[in-house]
Design a protein around this motif. Structure first.
Motif, PDB file in Angstrom:
ATOM      1  N   GLU A 118       0.829  -1.200   0.000  1.00 34.56           N
ATOM      2  CA  GLU A 118       0.000   0.000   0.000  1.00 34.56           C
ATOM      3  C   GLU A 118       0.867   1.255   0.000  1.00 34.56           C
ATOM      4  N   VAL A 119       1.981   1.221   0.717  1.00 35.07           N
ATOM      5  CA  VAL A 119       2.915   2.355   0.682  1.00 35.07           C
ATOM      6  C   VAL A 119       3.449   2.553  -0.730  1.00 35.07           C
ATOM      7  N   VAL A 120       3.807   1.455  -1.382  1.00 33.77           N
ATOM      8  CA  VAL A 120       4.324   1.535  -2.748  1.00 33.77           C
ATOM      9  C   VAL A 120       3.264   2.111  -3.685  1.00 33.77           C
ATOM     10  N   ARG A 121       2.030   1.648  -3.565  1.00 33.73           N
ATOM     11  CA  ARG A 121       0.963   2.168  -4.426  1.00 33.73           C
ATOM     12  C   ARG A 121       0.768   3.659  -4.224  1.00 33.73           C
ATOM     13  N   GLN A 122       0.737   4.086  -2.972  1.00 30.28           N
ATOM     14  CA  GLN A 122       0.525   5.506  -2.685  1.00 30.28           C
ATOM     15  C   GLN A 122       1.667   6.367  -3.210  1.00 30.28           C
ATOM     16  N   GLN A 123       2.881   5.826  -3.196  1.00 29.73           N
ATOM     17  CA  GLN A 123       4.040   6.613  -3.611  1.00 29.73           C
ATOM     18  C   GLN A 123       4.261   6.582  -5.126  1.00 29.73           C
ATOM     19  N   LEU A 124       4.154   5.415  -5.742  1.00 33.13           N
ATOM     20  CA  LEU A 124       4.528   5.278  -7.149  1.00 33.13           C
ATOM     21  C   LEU A 124       3.346   5.397  -8.110  1.00 33.13           C
ATOM     22  N   CYS A 125       2.166   5.009  -7.705  1.00 33.49           N
ATOM     23  CA  CYS A 125       1.020   5.105  -8.628  1.00 33.49           C
ATOM     24  C   CYS A 125      -0.242   5.484  -7.860  1.00 33.49           C
ATOM     25  N   PRO A 126      -0.242   6.650  -7.227  1.00 29.15           N
ATOM     26  CA  PRO A 126      -1.384   7.050  -6.402  1.00 29.15           C
ATOM     27  C   PRO A 126      -2.663   7.254  -7.195  1.00 29.15           C
ATOM     28  N   GLY A 127      -2.551   7.462  -8.511  1.00 30.42           N
ATOM     29  CA  GLY A 127      -3.752   7.641  -9.314  1.00 30.42           C
ATOM     30  C   GLY A 127      -4.444   6.352  -9.658  1.00 30.42           C
ATOM     31  N   THR A 130      -6.535   0.575  -7.679  1.00 30.29           N
ATOM     32  CA  THR A 130      -6.521  -0.853  -7.393  1.00 30.29           C
ATOM     33  C   THR A 130      -5.244  -1.267  -6.680  1.00 30.29           C
ATOM     34  N   ALA A 131      -5.349  -2.270  -5.819  1.00 26.95           N
ATOM     35  CA  ALA A 131      -4.214  -2.724  -5.018  1.00 26.95           C
ATOM     36  C   ALA A 131      -3.165  -3.394  -5.897  1.00 26.95           C
ATOM     37  N   LEU A 132      -1.906  -3.280  -5.477  1.00 27.17           N
ATOM     38  CA  LEU A 132      -0.809  -3.943  -6.168  1.00 27.17           C
ATOM     39  C   LEU A 132      -0.687  -5.390  -5.707  1.00 27.17           C
ATOM     40  N   THR A 133      -0.037  -6.186  -6.543  1.00 27.68           N
ATOM     41  CA  THR A 133       0.260  -7.574  -6.206  1.00 27.68           C
ATOM     42  C   THR A 133       1.764  -7.781  -6.283  1.00 27.68           C
ATOM     43  N   ALA A 134       2.330  -8.508  -5.325  1.00 26.59           N
ATOM     44  CA  ALA A 134       3.755  -8.833  -5.325  1.00 26.59           C
ATOM     45  C   ALA A 134       3.915 -10.333  -5.492  1.00 26.59           C
ATOM     46  N   VAL A 135       4.673 -10.739  -6.504  1.00 24.39           N
ATOM     47  CA  VAL A 135       4.933 -12.147  -6.765  1.00 24.39           C
ATOM     48  C   VAL A 135       6.392 -12.445  -6.432  1.00 24.39           C
ATOM     49  N   LEU A 136       6.610 -13.350  -5.484  1.00 24.06           N
ATOM     50  CA  LEU A 136       7.975 -13.713  -5.106  1.00 24.06           C
ATOM     51  C   LEU A 136       8.696 -14.319  -6.301  1.00 24.06           C
TER      52      LEU A 136
END
Length: 466
Positions: A118-127, A130-136
């Motif tokens: 959520e921090v990454v979404r707010q910082q890099l693509c706040p517009g 939808t939530a980001l997904t992280a795949v290991l």
């Protein structure tokens, strides 16, 4: 692309300069970072059930002994060059273990549950709502002399945003992560941070867009252990982006002033804003180049400042499109494309030395760089010069570090679309990064947004004679 800007009046030049300054006033990060202390040490669990907790050991303790179960399962790490996957320790000296097939899982850390995504979404693509997904993806280990030359991420699919790197608290010295974008530099010295932190299990992370050049400086001693996650944009309904920030709102107002100015492009034209990021051939941009919309998927696929510039122009009521350009330095040529190339057309770009005639026959060319007036575009920010020397990589704090705000396309000095030609862990099979620009259509006086009503003319005459 050729730097041919049409002759313009001093007044028009002043309007362009104001718009350029407003664009540069928009702050949009290309990387974000943080740190957190998990409830228990982050632990790697392998298929056979063996678990390896990673925590900072006492000084003088050999990390190779504690991490032997991990090292035994690792293999030399490759890198991509164009579509090829290669091994060369002069380019990349590291070990890795891919997570595919359940080779290992991570205990005591989850990017979503921890709040990192959520921090990454707010910082890099706040517009993008939808939530980001992280795949290991893998775990990387850099020992003494380990390093990785500057490279970009290998594009993987239409939804890929970039990479999340999580540094686990194994002791090491030097081995900084160095990110370079538009001559700006960000350096993460996690080895020093781990040595100085009070909590032996504290981890550090950084997330960045895939087109950002990044490198790992040489490790002097110890083992640098990091987890790599691929970041993907979420699926779901697209809603209107968040309200503009102050700087973006000022750009909108500047564009509206330009539209109201009868001496600015009275016959209309196209304003060009060279993108500050590169874009891969993805579904949102692929088959055609329809205008962007505030609620459309393509706008949400733009990155950082590019998204803010497009949103400002759209809110001013203007038509905006993302225009791809192909630059082939070996042939010293530039083409404006009708659209992003298809997978089949990309196959033609495997060879770095190509006959320009072949490219023009095979790719969706809209215009050639030799046409007058620089593709008929009035550039708000000067297009970068592609044939100058590549500037050496400098690190944060260097007095000689370039301060230019030119777009990332200044780094195009190979047909592989990265400054070095190197990509992440493997070659790309379907996607590649492409330079692009935002084209903003300015209607002529009397048309569209620049229609002058009878009431407005009467008001203007009254103001003139008052």
């Amino acid at each position: 692309m050729p730097h041919r800007i049409p002759q313009a009046s001093a007044h028009q030049q002043a309007v362009i300069e104001e718009l350029s300054n407003l664009v540069h006033g928009i702050s949009a990060p290309f990387v974000c970072s943080g740190t957190l202390v998990p409830e228990a040490p982050v632990t790697l669990r392998f298929k056979d059930g063996v678990q390896v907790p990673i925590t900072r050991l006492e000084r003088g303790t050999d990390p190779h002994t504690a991490l032997e179960p991990l090292l035994a399962r690792c293999s030399p790490a490759p890198f991509g060059k164009g579509r090829k996957t290669l091994y060369n320790r002069r380019v990349r000296d590291a070990l890795h273990l891919k997570a595919e097939g359940g080779a290992f899982t991570v205990l005591n850390f989850d990017p979503a549950a921890s709040g990192v995504l959520e921090v990454v979404r707010q910082q890099l693509c706040p517009g993008d709502p939808t939530a980001l997904t992280a795949v290991l993806y893998n775990v990387n280990v850099y020992g003494t002399e380990g390093h990785f030359e500057p490279h970009k991420d290998t594009p993987r699919g239409s939804q890929m945003l970039g990479t999340l790197v999580v540094c686990l608290p194994s002791r090491f010295f030097n081995g900084q992560l160095v990110l370079t974008h538009r001559s700006a530099h960000k350096v993460f010295d996690w080895g020093r941070d781990i040595s100085e932190q009070a909590e032996p299990s504290r981890i550090h992370w950084a997330a960045f867009f895939g087109d950002v050049d990044h490198a790992i400086d040489k490790v002097w001693m110890g083992l640098r252990v990091t987890l790599t996650y691929l970041l993907y944009r979420g699926e779901g309904a697209i809603t209107a982006p968040r309200p503009s920030g102050e700087a973006t709102e000022r750009l909108r107002q500047g564009l509206e002033r330009a539209l109201a100015d009868r001496h600015f492009l009275p016959r209309g034209g196209v304003l060009g804003f060279p993108c500050f990021h590169m874009y891969s051939h993805e579904a949102a941009f692929r088959r055609s180049l329809p205008p962007l919309t505030l609620k459309g998927a393509a706008l949400h696929r733009l990155k950082g400042r590019d998204a803010e510039v497009a949103a400002a122009a759209l809110r001013a009521g203007l038509s905006v499109s993302l225009q791809p350009y192909l630059i082939e330095l070996c042939a010293d040529e530039t083409w404006q494309l009708k659209r992003f190339p298809t997978e089949e057309e990309q196959e033609l770009l495997d060879e770095r030395l190509l006959d320009p005639w072949v490219l023009e026959k095979a790719l969706p060319i809209a215009a050639h760089g030799d046409v007058p007036r620089g593709f008929g575009v009035t550039w708000v920010i000067s297009p970068p010069e592609f044939n100058g020397p590549v500037k050496p990589r400098t690190v944060e704090g260097d007095a000689d570090s370039p301060s230019s705000e030119e777009p990332v396309a200044q780094l195009f000095h190979s047909g592989a679309y990265s400054a070095t030609g190197y990509f992440g862990n493997e070659g790309g099979e379907t996607d590649f990064y492409l330079y692009a620009a935002l084209h903003v259509v300015i209607p002529p006086l009397g048309k569209g947004l620049r229609q002058v009503t009878r009431a407005a003319r009467k008001s203007a005459r009254a103001g003139k004679h008052s």
